[in-house]
Scaffold this active site. Structure first.
Site, PDB file in Angstrom:
ATOM      1  N   GLN A  84     -39.461 -12.401 -27.663  1.00 22.01           N
ATOM      2  CA  GLN A  84     -38.397 -13.058 -28.438  1.00 22.01           C
ATOM      3  C   GLN A  84     -38.939 -13.734 -29.690  1.00 22.01           C
ATOM      4  O   GLN A  84     -40.164 -13.922 -29.832  1.00 22.01           O
ATOM      5  CB  GLN A  84     -37.726 -14.123 -27.553  1.00 22.01           C
ATOM      6  CG  GLN A  84     -36.964 -13.570 -26.389  1.00 22.01           C
ATOM      7  CD  GLN A  84     -36.329 -14.683 -25.569  1.00 22.01           C
ATOM      8  OE1 GLN A  84     -36.648 -14.898 -24.402  1.00 22.01           O
ATOM      9  NE2 GLN A  84     -35.419 -15.414 -26.161  1.00 22.01           N
ATOM     10  N   HIS A  85     -38.052 -14.125 -30.568  1.00 22.80           N
ATOM     11  CA  HIS A  85     -38.256 -15.069 -31.679  1.00 22.80           C
ATOM     12  C   HIS A  85     -39.085 -14.566 -32.847  1.00 22.80           C
ATOM     13  O   HIS A  85     -39.044 -15.165 -33.925  1.00 22.80           O
ATOM     14  CB  HIS A  85     -38.935 -16.367 -31.180  1.00 22.80           C
ATOM     15  CG  HIS A  85     -38.355 -17.000 -29.979  1.00 22.80           C
ATOM     16  ND1 HIS A  85     -37.082 -17.523 -29.923  1.00 22.80           N
ATOM     17  CD2 HIS A  85     -38.878 -17.184 -28.736  1.00 22.80           C
ATOM     18  CE1 HIS A  85     -36.862 -18.042 -28.729  1.00 22.80           C
ATOM     19  NE2 HIS A  85     -37.917 -17.842 -27.961  1.00 22.80           N
ATOM     20  N   ASP A 242     -37.128 -10.078 -24.107  1.00 22.85           N
ATOM     21  CA  ASP A 242     -37.776  -9.675 -22.851  1.00 22.85           C
ATOM     22  C   ASP A 242     -37.257 -10.423 -21.636  1.00 22.85           C
ATOM     23  O   ASP A 242     -37.113  -9.839 -20.560  1.00 22.85           O
ATOM     24  CB  ASP A 242     -39.281  -9.770 -22.973  1.00 22.85           C
ATOM     25  CG  ASP A 242     -39.785 -11.116 -23.448  1.00 22.85           C
ATOM     26  OD1 ASP A 242     -41.003 -11.260 -23.583  1.00 22.85           O
ATOM     27  OD2 ASP A 242     -38.968 -12.018 -23.676  1.00 22.85           O
TER      28      ASP A 242
HETATM   29  O1  LIG Z   1     -40.696 -17.257 -26.359  1.00 25.47           O
HETATM   30  C1  LIG Z   1     -40.432 -16.800 -25.278  1.00 25.47           C
HETATM   31  C2  LIG Z   1     -39.156 -17.165 -24.594  1.00 25.47           C
HETATM   32  O2  LIG Z   1     -38.435 -18.147 -25.331  1.00 25.47           O
HETATM   33  C3  LIG Z   1     -41.409 -15.876 -24.626  1.00 25.47           C
HETATM   34  O3  LIG Z   1     -41.038 -15.569 -23.293  1.00 25.47           O
HETATM   35  C4  LIG Z   1     -41.564 -14.633 -25.462  1.00 25.47           C
HETATM   36  O4  LIG Z   1     -40.397 -13.835 -25.299  1.00 25.47           O
HETATM   37  C5  LIG Z   1     -42.852 -13.886 -25.137  1.00 25.47           C
HETATM   38  O5  LIG Z   1     -42.731 -13.212 -23.961  1.00 25.47           O
HETATM   39  P1  LIG Z   1     -43.995 -12.524 -23.216  1.00 25.47           P
HETATM   40  O6  LIG Z   1     -44.811 -11.793 -24.218  1.00 25.47           O
HETATM   41  O7  LIG Z   1     -44.755 -13.616 -22.539  1.00 25.47           O
HETATM   42  O8  LIG Z   1     -43.360 -11.604 -22.221  1.00 25.47           O
END
Ligand SMILES: O=C(CO)[C@@H](O)[C@H](O)COP(=O)(O)O
Ligand SMILES: Nc1ncnc2c1ncn2[C@@H]1O[C@H](COP(=O)(O)OP(=O)(O)O)[C@@H](O)[C@H]1O
Length: 484
Positions: A84-85, A242
């Site tokens: 995300q983000h 994700d």
């Molecule tokens: O920032 C967040 C949720 O707000 C994280 O969960 C990212 O989405 C990264 O995910 P992973 O790479 O750890 O799966």
């Protein structure tokens, strides 16, 4: 004749383009059986910046699908789940202007503080956006870019999230979904629209943003040409962030809590009630179906613990009980609690502290942060005796499993299915084929099947010791670098 003769239904592909790697699954839509899989790593910059090249994500996606073999080209539909983000800035030709600023890059902490004040404080953000944006949110990254790299901002003709970028490479169309949009800090969960006042605050033209697709929509088809890893005409689902994809992959019902132990640590549940936590501990994300995904996220999870194991020259499972040492593993700063300038901290170290006890303290510190938010992501009427669903790469570790059981006092279920994000994306792809709810598809696939580990007596002494150190050390942990 399919190269997967035993498949009972059409084949679909689900992708997880996460922080460290891309995972791709070819799945039989009728049964959920994984027919083929592939994985390829991404590079993430070291040091203060946390950046990654979107072109590398695309190359990793193509590599992961090549590992799946010719069966990937028989997919009738595909969906991409992504970290995300991340701020992906594209020029007029659709090429990245610079590497993407990732969710775990905390350089925009000053911009986050300023934006909170400019809109009228955390409660205003929570009421409108559902979340109080910290440096993980895309809006703060764009504000940072306009201040620190104005030329790059001026060269930007399109702004995308990681999963949007990969979906657009497939279809040629700029789309996103409500789940991932809700992590930007400029999509208002109250109105389910882009918030033009916030976009104006950061000088971002709404025309640079992708259309927000409806859940279950076919956002396009795989276009012709090039080394595209799918056949022309393959249906493309909206994709999502994700964690929302993993929620689909688990077929989550409201009230069931999930702990995801990956590069990020997350604790979340699905809810029919729109979250709006003014403290910022719980991000009020939308899910990928039309409901909500209250979620808390930590920056220091598996990578921090692995780093401590490496420093101690121990295998990650070589923990020892009985220590009274506290380790706050905030090696990258921390998001929950919101301490972007924090560093790792050890307290209570003695001559008789063993390396294994110190490593266990790293696990305890990482899990303490997640469990501290557990109650807040659950609806008040949720059954607190239900097992915690443990997913992500760390869920495969005995030390992680034991630490979660000991500090939560709750039963823990570890699904046998390992790539729940990619499975959730595959369920979404199957859903655009059949019109079925992806969560219902995942439940039919039985994706949560796996051992339930009995509850242990909750280790309240350790929890309160860690909370005490965290509280007493707050002034030190929250000290900004000189000059900020
Ligand atoms: O920032 C967040 C949720 O707000 C994280 O969960 C990212 O989405 C990264 O995910 P992973 O790479 O750890 O799966
Ligand atoms: N068997 C295992 N035991 C404990 N941790 C593991 C195991 N396998 C992988 N991991 C951890 O899982 C992490 C990757 O988790 P994953 O969920 O795939 O990451 P991402 O957040 O990039 O999706 C690695 O950093 C590693 O520390």
């Amino acid at each position: 004749m399919s190269s997967a003769p035993s498949a009972q239904g059409p084949l679909v592909v689900g992708v997880d383009s996460s922080t460290q790697s891309t995972k791709a699954l070819v799945v039989d839509a009728a049964t959920g059986r994984i027919v083929a899989s592939g994985q390829a790593p991404h590079r993430v910059s070291a040091g203060e910046a946390r950046e990654s090249d979107p072109q590398e994500w695309w190359e990793a996606l193509c590599a992961a699908l090549r590992q799946c073999g010719p069966v990937a080209r028989e997919a009738a539909a595909v969906s991409v789940g992504g970290q995300q983000h991340g701020l992906v800035t594209l020029d007029k030709g659709g090429n990245p202007v610079r590497p993407a600023l990732l969710w775990n890059d905390v350089r925009s902490a000053a911009q986050a503080r300023s934006l909170l004040e400019r809109l009228g404080g955390p409660k205003e953000w929570a009421d409108r956006l559902g979340s109080v944006p910290g440096p993980s949110f895309t809006v703060t990254k764009w504000a940072w870019l306009t201040e620190h790299e104005p030329a790059a901002a001026r060269s930007t003709a399109a702004v995308r999230l990681p999963h949007d970028y990969l979906t657009e490479r497939l279809t040629g169309l700029g789309t996103t979904d409500r789940g991932d949009a809700s992590g930007t800090g400029w999509w208002a969960s109250a109105s389910e629209t882009y918030d033009e006042e916030i976009l104006g605050m950061v000088g971002l033209d709404p025309a640079l943003l992708p259309r927000v697709a409806r859940p279950g929509e076919i956002v396009g088809t795989v276009r012709d040409g090039g080394e595209l890893p799918f056949s022309k005409g393959t249906l493309v689902a909206p994709g999502t962030g994700d964690n929302a994809a993993a929620a689909l992959g688990l077929g989550l019902h409201s009230g069931t809590p999930v702990l995801s132990l990956g590069t990020s640590g997350t604790v979340y549940a699905v809810s029919e009630h729109r979250p709006a936590d003014p403290t910022g501990t719980v991000a009020g994300f939308a899910d990928a179906r039309g409901g909500w995904l209250p979620l808390a996220c930590t920056l220091n999870c598996t990578l921090a613990v692995d780093r401590m194991a490496a420093l101690l020259n121990l295998d990650r499972e070589a923990v020892a009980p009985g220590g009274a040492v506290t380790l706050l593993p905030y090696l990258d700063g921390e998001r929950t609690p919101n301490l972007p300038h924090a560093t790792g901290m050890v307290h209570g170290l003695r001559h008789d502290t063993t390396p294994g006890q110190l490593l266990q303290a790293a696990y305890d510190g990482a899990v303490h942060s997640l469990l501290g938010a557990l109650d807040r992501v659950l609806d008040t009427d949720a059954d607190r005796s239900l097992p915690l669903l443990l997913i992500g790469g760390g869920a495969r570790g005995a030390a992680w499993q034991h630490t979660v059981r000991r500090l939560s006092g709750r039963p823990v279920q570890v699904p046998e299915a390992q790539e729940l994000v990619a499975l959730g994306a595959a369920a979404q792809a199957a859903g655009v084929l059949t019109g079925e709810d992806p969560s219902a598809i995942a439940r039919r696939w039985g994706t949560t099947q796996g051992p339930v580990l009995d509850p242990m007596e909750r280790d309240d002494e350790t929890l309160s010791r860690i909370s005490g150190v965290l509280s007493d050390a707050a002034p030190l942990l929250d000290r900004a670098p000189h000059g900020e």
